[in-house]
Write a protein that holds these residues in place. Structure first.
Motif, PDB file in Angstrom:
ATOM      1  N   PRO A  85       0.582  -0.899   0.511  1.00  0.00           N
ATOM      2  CA  PRO A  85       0.059  -0.351   0.121  1.00  0.00           C
ATOM      3  C   PRO A  85       0.987   1.335  -0.001  1.00  0.00           C
ATOM      4  O   PRO A  85       2.035   1.600   0.493  1.00  0.00           O
ATOM      5  CB  PRO A  85      -0.662   0.191   1.282  1.00  0.00           C
ATOM      6  N   TRP A  86       0.146   2.425  -0.742  1.00  0.00           N
ATOM      7  CA  TRP A  86       0.816   4.156  -0.615  1.00  0.00           C
ATOM      8  C   TRP A  86      -0.218   4.871   0.038  1.00  0.00           C
ATOM      9  O   TRP A  86      -1.338   4.319  -0.089  1.00  0.00           O
ATOM     10  CB  TRP A  86       1.990   3.794  -1.482  1.00  0.00           C
ATOM     11  N   ILE A 115      -3.789   0.905  -2.945  1.00  0.00           N
ATOM     12  CA  ILE A 115      -3.274  -0.054  -4.036  1.00  0.00           C
ATOM     13  C   ILE A 115      -3.371  -0.343  -5.482  1.00  0.00           C
ATOM     14  O   ILE A 115      -4.755   0.096  -6.126  1.00  0.00           O
ATOM     15  CB  ILE A 115      -3.679  -1.189  -3.666  1.00  0.00           C
ATOM     16  N   HIS A 116      -2.999  -0.605  -6.563  1.00  0.00           N
ATOM     17  CA  HIS A 116      -3.197  -1.452  -7.814  1.00  0.00           C
ATOM     18  C   HIS A 116      -4.542  -2.022  -7.404  1.00  0.00           C
ATOM     19  O   HIS A 116      -5.237  -2.232  -9.447  1.00  0.00           O
ATOM     20  CB  HIS A 116      -1.804  -0.480  -8.689  1.00  0.00           C
ATOM     21  N   PHE A 152      -2.682  -7.692   1.119  1.00  0.00           N
ATOM     22  CA  PHE A 152      -4.029  -7.747   0.833  1.00  0.00           C
ATOM     23  C   PHE A 152      -4.263  -5.781   1.434  1.00  0.00           C
ATOM     24  O   PHE A 152      -3.645  -5.288   1.512  1.00  0.00           O
ATOM     25  CB  PHE A 152      -4.270  -7.843   2.683  1.00  0.00           C
ATOM     26  N   PRO A 153      -5.887  -6.124   0.002  1.00  0.00           N
ATOM     27  CA  PRO A 153      -6.586  -6.641   0.007  1.00  0.00           C
ATOM     28  C   PRO A 153      -6.679  -7.063  -1.654  1.00  0.00           C
ATOM     29  O   PRO A 153      -7.496  -6.470  -2.792  1.00  0.00           O
ATOM     30  CB  PRO A 153      -7.441  -5.765   0.297  1.00  0.00           C
ATOM     31  N   ASN A 154      -5.164  -7.153  -2.006  1.00  0.00           N
ATOM     32  CA  ASN A 154      -5.029  -7.138  -3.693  1.00  0.00           C
ATOM     33  C   ASN A 154      -5.729  -9.023  -4.121  1.00  0.00           C
ATOM     34  O   ASN A 154      -5.297  -9.506  -3.572  1.00  0.00           O
ATOM     35  CB  ASN A 154      -3.527  -7.584  -4.190  1.00  0.00           C
ATOM     36  N   HIS A 160      -2.666  -5.352   6.434  1.00  0.00           N
ATOM     37  CA  HIS A 160      -1.748  -5.733   4.437  1.00  0.00           C
ATOM     38  C   HIS A 160      -1.437  -6.839   4.516  1.00  0.00           C
ATOM     39  O   HIS A 160      -1.083  -7.872   3.668  1.00  0.00           O
ATOM     40  CB  HIS A 160      -0.854  -3.969   3.908  1.00  0.00           C
ATOM     41  N   PHE A 161      -0.473  -7.078   5.776  1.00  0.00           N
ATOM     42  CA  PHE A 161       0.841  -8.186   5.973  1.00  0.00           C
ATOM     43  C   PHE A 161       0.510  -9.442   6.531  1.00  0.00           C
ATOM     44  O   PHE A 161       2.076 -10.178   6.352  1.00  0.00           O
ATOM     45  CB  PHE A 161       1.817  -7.171   5.824  1.00  0.00           C
ATOM     46  N   ASP A 162       0.169  -8.989   7.585  1.00  0.00           N
ATOM     47  CA  ASP A 162       0.037 -10.347   8.434  1.00  0.00           C
ATOM     48  C   ASP A 162      -1.335 -10.861   7.904  1.00  0.00           C
ATOM     49  O   ASP A 162      -2.106 -11.086   7.756  1.00  0.00           O
ATOM     50  CB  ASP A 162      -0.517 -10.526   9.926  1.00  0.00           C
TER      51      ASP A 162
END
Length: 285
Positions: free
Chosen positions: A15-16, A30-31, A68-70, A113-115
């Motif tokens: 994420p940015w 996110i993209h 996440f959430p991609n 986003h990561f866990d």
């Protein structure tokens, strides 16, 4: 040159934060694109593009994640593990299992986003990646039209844009009816053709209940329970053995028996009428 090993970090769709508010979990962007459809294969191209002198020293990736959430996160664990085997990478460490000790897999929605502690999609597919990384030196890869196919003696499967795709390997045929990830593997030392017990995994997207992107592009995280999409697959295995197929529950224990058809030296079954994302295929004693 004086280091004992080479290490890098990589990721896909981290994420940015446009307003530079990294503690604001609702302000990120996110993209949300597929890694397999990326010309450089995302993390794979990032690693290979560094042109490191891998092989001369141990090479580790001590942080990686498909954030996440991609919606395409089911693509990466097996793909990354397969490239690690192909290129003799020494260590893959996913970031992170649980960066927030207050969160557990039993009582939580996905909160960051990561866990992966509460993310059953990543937990199951990381196990597949571990199996590939630790047990296979005969992995064959094929990437075409947004689909990744893996073939080896102990595990076969595909991930990505696999809706309607056919995986055919000697005695095994698998057709998927949705995009996601499907893997069939032997959990013991035997090859798939020798084994009396196999595991089938069919997994799609994952999200929290009531999660969504609103019209202003703000992500609403939602709440429990976590919703993991299973995908429908039709499977045929050529064998002279008599098998039974069971859907597995959330603990990996046997549940409903899945009907099997026997014809011309093969068994055929479908996961359509089950709500489970994984199955045990076991030979009659």
């Amino acid at each position: 040159a004086s280091c004992d090993f080479i290490d890098i970090h990589t990721g896909w769709d981290s994420p940015w934060f446009p307003q530079n508010k990294m503690q604001d979990q609702n302000s990120f962007k996110i993209h949300n694109k597929s890694m397999i459809l990326d010309e450089q294969l995302g993390m794979i191209g990032d690693i290979l593009g560094k042109k490191l002198e891998i092989g001369k020293k141990p090479f580790t990736i001590s942080e990686w994640n498909h954030s996440f959430p991609n919606q395409y996160a089911y693509e990466s664990p097996a793909l990354l593990a397969s490239y690690a085997v192909r290129n003799n990478w020494d260590t893959l460490l996913q970031f992170s299992y649980n960066g927030d000790i207050k969160v557990s897999s039993e009582n939580s929605s996905i909160k960051n986003h990561f866990d992966i502690v509460a993310n059953s999609q990543k937990l199951i597919l990381s196990m597949v990646g571990s199996l590939i990384f630790n047990a296979h030196k005969d992995v064959s890869l094929n990437i075409e039209k947004g689909t990744f196919q893996l073939l080896s003696q102990k595990i076969v499967g595909m991930a990505g844009s696999i809706k309607g795709n056919l995986l055919a390997e000697k005695n095994i045929t698998i057709v998927s009816n949705q995009d996601g990830a499907i893997f069939l593997y032997s959990p013991q030392e035997e090859t798939i053709n020798e084994a009396n017990r196999l595991i089938l995994i069919t997994i799609g997207e994952i999200r929290n209940t009531n999660s969504y992107w609103d019209k202003d592009g703000v992500f609403h995280w939602g709440n429990m329970p976590i919703l993991l999409k299973k995908i429908d697959a039709d499977v045929s295995i050529a064998t002279s053995k008599s098998f039974k197929v069971y859907a597995l529950d959330e603990s990996g224990l046997r549940g409903k028996e899945i009907p099997i058809e026997y014809s011309e030296g093969k068994i055929s079954f479908s996961t359509r009428n089950s709500h489970s994302p994984w199955f045990e295929i076991i030979a009659d004693p």
